[in-house]
Design an enzyme around this catalytic site. Structure first.
Site, PDB file in Angstrom:
ATOM      1  N   VAL A 105      24.567 -62.219 -34.682  1.00  0.00           N
ATOM      2  CA  VAL A 105      24.886 -60.575 -34.229  1.00  0.00           C
ATOM      3  C   VAL A 105      25.768 -59.571 -35.528  1.00  0.00           C
ATOM      4  O   VAL A 105      25.602 -59.236 -35.086  1.00  0.00           O
ATOM      5  CB  VAL A 105      26.016 -61.034 -32.785  1.00  0.00           C
ATOM      6  CG1 VAL A 105      26.818 -59.857 -32.654  1.00  0.00           C
ATOM      7  CG2 VAL A 105      25.670 -61.163 -31.471  1.00  0.00           C
TER       8      VAL A 105
ATOM      9  N   GLU B 108      26.803 -56.558 -27.479  1.00  0.00           N
ATOM     10  CA  GLU B 108      25.461 -57.151 -27.787  1.00  0.00           C
ATOM     11  C   GLU B 108      24.182 -57.263 -27.143  1.00  0.00           C
ATOM     12  O   GLU B 108      24.798 -57.638 -26.163  1.00  0.00           O
ATOM     13  CB  GLU B 108      25.992 -57.596 -29.176  1.00  0.00           C
ATOM     14  CG  GLU B 108      25.928 -59.223 -29.395  1.00  0.00           C
ATOM     15  CD  GLU B 108      24.666 -59.864 -28.422  1.00  0.00           C
ATOM     16  OE1 GLU B 108      23.785 -59.096 -28.901  1.00  0.00           O
ATOM     17  OE2 GLU B 108      24.830 -61.255 -28.154  1.00  0.00           O
TER      18      GLU B 108
ATOM     19  N   GLU C 282      16.827 -61.676 -30.040  1.00  0.00           N
ATOM     20  CA  GLU C 282      15.756 -62.908 -31.197  1.00  0.00           C
ATOM     21  C   GLU C 282      14.548 -62.786 -31.304  1.00  0.00           C
ATOM     22  O   GLU C 282      13.879 -62.332 -30.069  1.00  0.00           O
ATOM     23  CB  GLU C 282      16.928 -64.146 -30.977  1.00  0.00           C
ATOM     24  CG  GLU C 282      17.761 -63.967 -31.103  1.00  0.00           C
ATOM     25  CD  GLU C 282      18.362 -65.806 -31.181  1.00  0.00           C
ATOM     26  OE1 GLU C 282      17.226 -65.988 -31.975  1.00  0.00           O
ATOM     27  OE2 GLU C 282      19.198 -66.262 -30.222  1.00  0.00           O
TER      28      GLU C 282
ATOM     29  N   PRO D  59       6.976 -67.220 -15.089  1.00  0.00           N
ATOM     30  CA  PRO D  59       7.141 -68.436 -15.564  1.00  0.00           C
ATOM     31  C   PRO D  59       6.770 -69.551 -16.521  1.00  0.00           C
ATOM     32  O   PRO D  59       6.259 -68.652 -17.391  1.00  0.00           O
ATOM     33  CB  PRO D  59       6.113 -68.621 -14.496  1.00  0.00           C
ATOM     34  CG  PRO D  59       4.655 -67.954 -13.925  1.00  0.00           C
ATOM     35  CD  PRO D  59       5.391 -66.719 -14.367  1.00  0.00           C
TER      36      PRO D  59
ATOM     37  N   CYS E 236      22.051 -67.908 -25.572  1.00  0.00           N
ATOM     38  CA  CYS E 236      23.163 -66.177 -25.099  1.00  0.00           C
ATOM     39  C   CYS E 236      22.656 -66.386 -23.385  1.00  0.00           C
ATOM     40  O   CYS E 236      23.846 -67.060 -22.491  1.00  0.00           O
ATOM     41  CB  CYS E 236      22.663 -64.819 -24.646  1.00  0.00           C
ATOM     42  SG  CYS E 236      22.467 -64.252 -26.637  1.00  0.00           S
TER      43      CYS E 236
ATOM     44  N   LYS F  24      24.027 -70.535 -21.828  1.00  0.00           N
ATOM     45  CA  LYS F  24      25.513 -70.445 -22.605  1.00  0.00           C
ATOM     46  C   LYS F  24      26.830 -68.785 -21.651  1.00  0.00           C
ATOM     47  O   LYS F  24      27.886 -69.633 -21.458  1.00  0.00           O
ATOM     48  CB  LYS F  24      26.412 -69.687 -23.945  1.00  0.00           C
ATOM     49  CG  LYS F  24      28.158 -69.397 -23.661  1.00  0.00           C
ATOM     50  CD  LYS F  24      27.615 -69.740 -25.952  1.00  0.00           C
ATOM     51  CE  LYS F  24      27.323 -68.161 -26.078  1.00  0.00           C
ATOM     52  NZ  LYS F  24      27.816 -67.057 -26.037  1.00  0.00           N
TER      53      LYS F  24
END
Length: 451
Positions: free
Chosen positions: A11, A154, A158, A258, A266, A269
């Site tokens: 970030v 943010e 990625e 799927p 992200c 967590k």
């Protein structure tokens, strides 16, 4: 504008570089001296398309610099972004020790009005803790310097972070001070030239917005994975179902693919952290607990298909002595990030069951070596190098390189023409026509004619 970005992880480095690209003077700070020296020499510690070129250009033109001297950087900057890690603790809560430590450093060294911006993903109420930490340091110094704390979460994907920052869907600013909100608007104005996508709200709502967004996307993924698993049992085709529901404007097609589960830095967590935040205020977030449970189970789906297939030949030790070629190690394409990647769960299980694993990934081999060492064989050059003599090919990450492969070469290299596709890259009907045994996620044997 003079900006300090503290933390040169994913970030921080992207944000600092993009702010420099829009004309600001940016100092990026990190405690890791080796990383800072590497950045000064143009060595980028992460893989992100387009980032290296921007770092080199802005460094050469003097807008972007790197240092370990936090005190000097804070003194020289009006806006100070905190972009350090907030790893999950053992109980799932976000670990704020690095955020608070940086806040205290800012309080120790600031000499005039400062805007302190939480860019890290942090729980609701973190801005209050940051404000308290800064104020305690100012009180200890016996000085009365004005400052303000802002939440600016943010929303970077990625693999597409540069575009996401330069052409954002939205920029969320959580500020309780009108003057500070106007300064933040000015900072982000170069990214709003076509359409104003900047949303200003109170600090706590901004903190919640980040978690709510990621939790919603994780929920969509787990929901679609459950639908896919049900489709297999009901002889339906999840590709057709996705088209049917995605055409509803209230639903849309995004995040309804799927597969073998989500990973990365992200979603796992943030889902854990939001569940923990809910628990701390006496609320049972049952839905998100189920999302997390579903995702963990989904990471085993591909391995279970491999076990079922080879159990036809050896029911007691189906994978012992087998060689499995794996395409894809990163949690998603266009990144080298393997945090919470499904490949880690899949490969670990294969190794536990006695299989030999060979793996290819365009970018993540270095990260994979940190996890598996020499327990598996790697290739970062040709995806076909790992196929010779393998008993099956398992596809875990949907890199573009895997979408239209040389199927003749695959068939000739494998001991048998069998593919286990965890990302539904190929048409079921065509795979059968060209002679492959093909197992994917949530699609029936007849095969939906995909567009």
């Amino acid at each position: 504008m003079k900006i300090c970005v503290i933390g040169t992880g994913y970030v921080g480095l992207v944000a600092g570089t993009c702010f420099a690209e829009s004309g600001n003077t940016v100092i990026c700070v990190d405690v890791n001296r080796e990383k800072i020296e590497g950045l000064k020499e143009g060595i980028i510690p992460i893989y992100e398309p387009g980032l290296k070129e921007l770092v080199l250009r802005n460094s050469a033109e003097g807008r972007l610099s790197f240092t370990t001297d936090l005190a000097a950087a804070v003194k020289a900057s009006l806006v100070n972004f905190i972009a350090v890690g907030t790893p999950p603790g053992e109980d799932g809560s976000a670990d704020l020790q690095h955020v608070i430590a940086v806040a205290r450093e800012i309080g120790r060294h600031m000499e005039g009005f400062k805007i302190v911006v939480d860019k890290s993903t942090v729980p609701v109420g973190t801005a209050d803790k940051v404000r308290q930490a800064v104020q305690e340091e100012l009180d200890a110094r016996g000085v009365g310097i004005e400052f303000d704390v802002v939440s600016n979460p943010e929303f970077l994907k990625e693999g597409a972070a540069i575009d996401d920052f330069m052409k954002p869907d939205r920029v969320v600013i959580g500020a309780d001070n009108v003057r500070t909100a106007e300064i933040m608007k000015e900072l982000y104005s170069p990214f709003m030239r076509k359409t104003n996508r900047l949303i200003v709200m109170d600090v706590r709502s901004a903190e919640m917005t980040k978690y709510a967004a990621n939790a919603m996307l994780a929920t969509r993924i787990s929901f679609m994975n459950q639908i896919a698993n049900l489709c297999e049992r009901m002889n339906a085709d999840v590709s057709a179902v996705r088209e049917g529901i995605g055409s509803d404007s209230r639903i849309g097609y995004d995040f309804l693919f799927p597969g073998v589960g989500y990973g990365g830095s992200c979603f796992p967590k943030d889902v854990k952290a939001l569940v923990k935040t809910a628990e701390e205020c006496g609320y049972d977030f049952a839905l998100l607990k189920a999302v997390e449970e579903v995702n963990e189970r989904q990471k085993s789906v591909l391995t279970e298909k491999l076990i079922a297939y080879f159990s036809r030949e050896n029911a007691t030790a189906p994978l012992a002595g087998r060689t499995i070629a794996v395409w894809g190690l990163s949690f998603k394409p266009r990144t080298d990030d393997m945090r919470e990647a499904p490949s880690v769960v899949i490969i670990s299980r294969l190794l536990e069951m006695g299989a030999t694993v060979r793996a290819h990934d365009p970018e993540a081999v270095r990260e994979a070596r940190k996890i598996f060492g020499d327990r598996i064989t790697y290739s970062g050059s040709s995806q076909y190098d790992i196929l010779s003599g393998a008993d099956a090919l398992a596809i875990v990450t949907e890199w573009n390189e895997y979408r239209n492969p040389d199927f003749d070469r695959i068939r000739e290299s494998l001991t048998r023409p069998v593919i286990f596709d965890g990302r539904n890259l190929y048409n079921v009907r065509r795979m059968k026509e060209i002679g492959f045994e093909y197992f994917s996620i949530g699609r029936n044997a007849a095969g939906f004619v995909e567009k």
